[in-house]
Scaffold this motif. Structure first.
Motif, PDB file in Angstrom:
ATOM      1  N   GLU A  44       7.930   2.709  -8.083  1.00 52.29           N
ATOM      2  CA  GLU A  44       6.902   4.315  -8.214  1.00 52.29           C
ATOM      3  C   GLU A  44       5.546   3.798  -8.061  1.00 52.29           C
ATOM      4  O   GLU A  44       5.281   2.876  -8.551  1.00 52.29           O
ATOM      5  N   CYS A  45       4.924   4.858  -7.283  1.00 57.35           N
ATOM      6  CA  CYS A  45       3.424   4.455  -7.309  1.00 57.35           C
ATOM      7  C   CYS A  45       2.641   4.960  -8.537  1.00 57.35           C
ATOM      8  O   CYS A  45       3.128   6.073  -8.838  1.00 57.35           O
ATOM      9  N   ASP A  46       2.047   4.110  -8.979  1.00 59.60           N
ATOM     10  CA  ASP A  46       1.412   4.342 -10.295  1.00 59.60           C
ATOM     11  C   ASP A  46       0.332   5.612  -9.896  1.00 59.60           C
ATOM     12  O   ASP A  46      -0.282   6.237 -10.951  1.00 59.60           O
ATOM     13  N   GLU A  47      -0.231   5.373  -8.885  1.00 55.37           N
ATOM     14  CA  GLU A  47      -1.135   6.591  -8.527  1.00 55.37           C
ATOM     15  C   GLU A  47      -0.709   7.898  -8.318  1.00 55.37           C
ATOM     16  O   GLU A  47      -1.338   8.914  -9.044  1.00 55.37           O
ATOM     17  N   CYS A  48       0.024   8.174  -7.433  1.00 55.37           N
ATOM     18  CA  CYS A  48       0.597   9.540  -7.073  1.00 55.37           C
ATOM     19  C   CYS A  48       1.849   9.743  -7.490  1.00 55.37           C
ATOM     20  O   CYS A  48       2.585  10.897  -7.337  1.00 55.37           O
ATOM     21  N   GLY A  49       2.684   8.673  -7.998  1.00 58.76           N
ATOM     22  CA  GLY A  49       4.081   9.059  -8.566  1.00 58.76           C
ATOM     23  C   GLY A  49       5.100   8.969  -7.359  1.00 58.76           C
ATOM     24  O   GLY A  49       6.391   9.361  -7.864  1.00 58.76           O
ATOM     25  N   THR A  69       0.782  -1.337   0.145  1.00 57.87           N
ATOM     26  CA  THR A  69       0.165  -0.100  -0.004  1.00 57.87           C
ATOM     27  C   THR A  69       0.852   1.249  -0.039  1.00 57.87           C
ATOM     28  O   THR A  69       1.778   1.195   0.766  1.00 57.87           O
ATOM     29  N   CYS A  70       0.641   2.224  -0.822  1.00 56.20           N
ATOM     30  CA  CYS A  70       1.335   3.385  -0.914  1.00 56.20           C
ATOM     31  C   CYS A  70       1.108   4.072   0.285  1.00 56.20           C
ATOM     32  O   CYS A  70      -0.143   4.466   0.636  1.00 56.20           O
ATOM     33  N   PRO A  71       1.938   4.494   0.923  1.00 54.68           N
ATOM     34  CA  PRO A  71       1.770   5.563   2.382  1.00 54.68           C
ATOM     35  C   PRO A  71       1.365   6.617   1.812  1.00 54.68           C
ATOM     36  O   PRO A  71       0.708   7.395   2.923  1.00 54.68           O
ATOM     37  N   GLU A  72       1.578   7.202   0.790  1.00 55.38           N
ATOM     38  CA  GLU A  72       1.243   8.398   0.326  1.00 55.38           C
ATOM     39  C   GLU A  72      -0.444   8.681   0.144  1.00 55.38           C
ATOM     40  O   GLU A  72      -1.039   9.648   0.656  1.00 55.38           O
ATOM     41  N   CYS A  73      -0.862   7.629  -0.803  1.00 57.97           N
ATOM     42  CA  CYS A  73      -1.951   7.914  -1.268  1.00 57.97           C
ATOM     43  C   CYS A  73      -2.912   6.502  -0.913  1.00 57.97           C
ATOM     44  O   CYS A  73      -4.054   6.681  -1.278  1.00 57.97           O
ATOM     45  N   LYS A  74      -2.406   5.631  -0.347  1.00 59.15           N
ATOM     46  CA  LYS A  74      -3.014   4.531   0.108  1.00 59.15           C
ATOM     47  C   LYS A  74      -3.527   3.540  -1.127  1.00 59.15           C
ATOM     48  O   LYS A  74      -4.299   2.582  -0.894  1.00 59.15           O
TER      49      LYS A  74
HETATM   50 ZN   LIG Z   1       0.625   6.929  -4.240  1.00 60.55          ZN
END
Ligand SMILES: [Zn+2]
Length: 76
Positions: free
Chosen positions: A26-31, A5-10
């Motif tokens: 790299e998170c696909d959602e928030c980069g 889970t991305c700690p930035e955008c979940k």
């Molecule tokens: Zn993210």
């Protein structure tokens, strides 16, 4: 494929099968650039948290000491 889970955008972040601890993803959602800090379960931390963290110093060179001053072949 393992997921974290991305700690930035979940968002769910897919982690490569052969990814290793310390790899960055790299998170696909928030980069955000995430560092893989755990494999079981998958744990991801924001890479920016590690900017000042030098403990993971892989390219530390243990230089061979130049032992030109060992007294083994000196007789006093
Ligand atoms: Zn993210």
């Amino acid at each position: 494929m393992p997921q974290g889970t991305c700690p930035e955008c979940k968002a769910t972040v897919h982690v490569d099968e052969d990814a290793d601890k310390g790899d960055t993803i790299e998170c696909d959602e928030c980069g955000a650039v995430l560092r893989l800090v755990g494999l079981d379960p998958i744990e991801l931390d924001l890479e920016s948290d590690y900017e000042d963290d030098e403990e993971d110093d892989d390219d530390y060179d243990d230089d061979d000491y130049d032992d030109d001053d060992d007294g083994r072949d000196r007789y006093y």
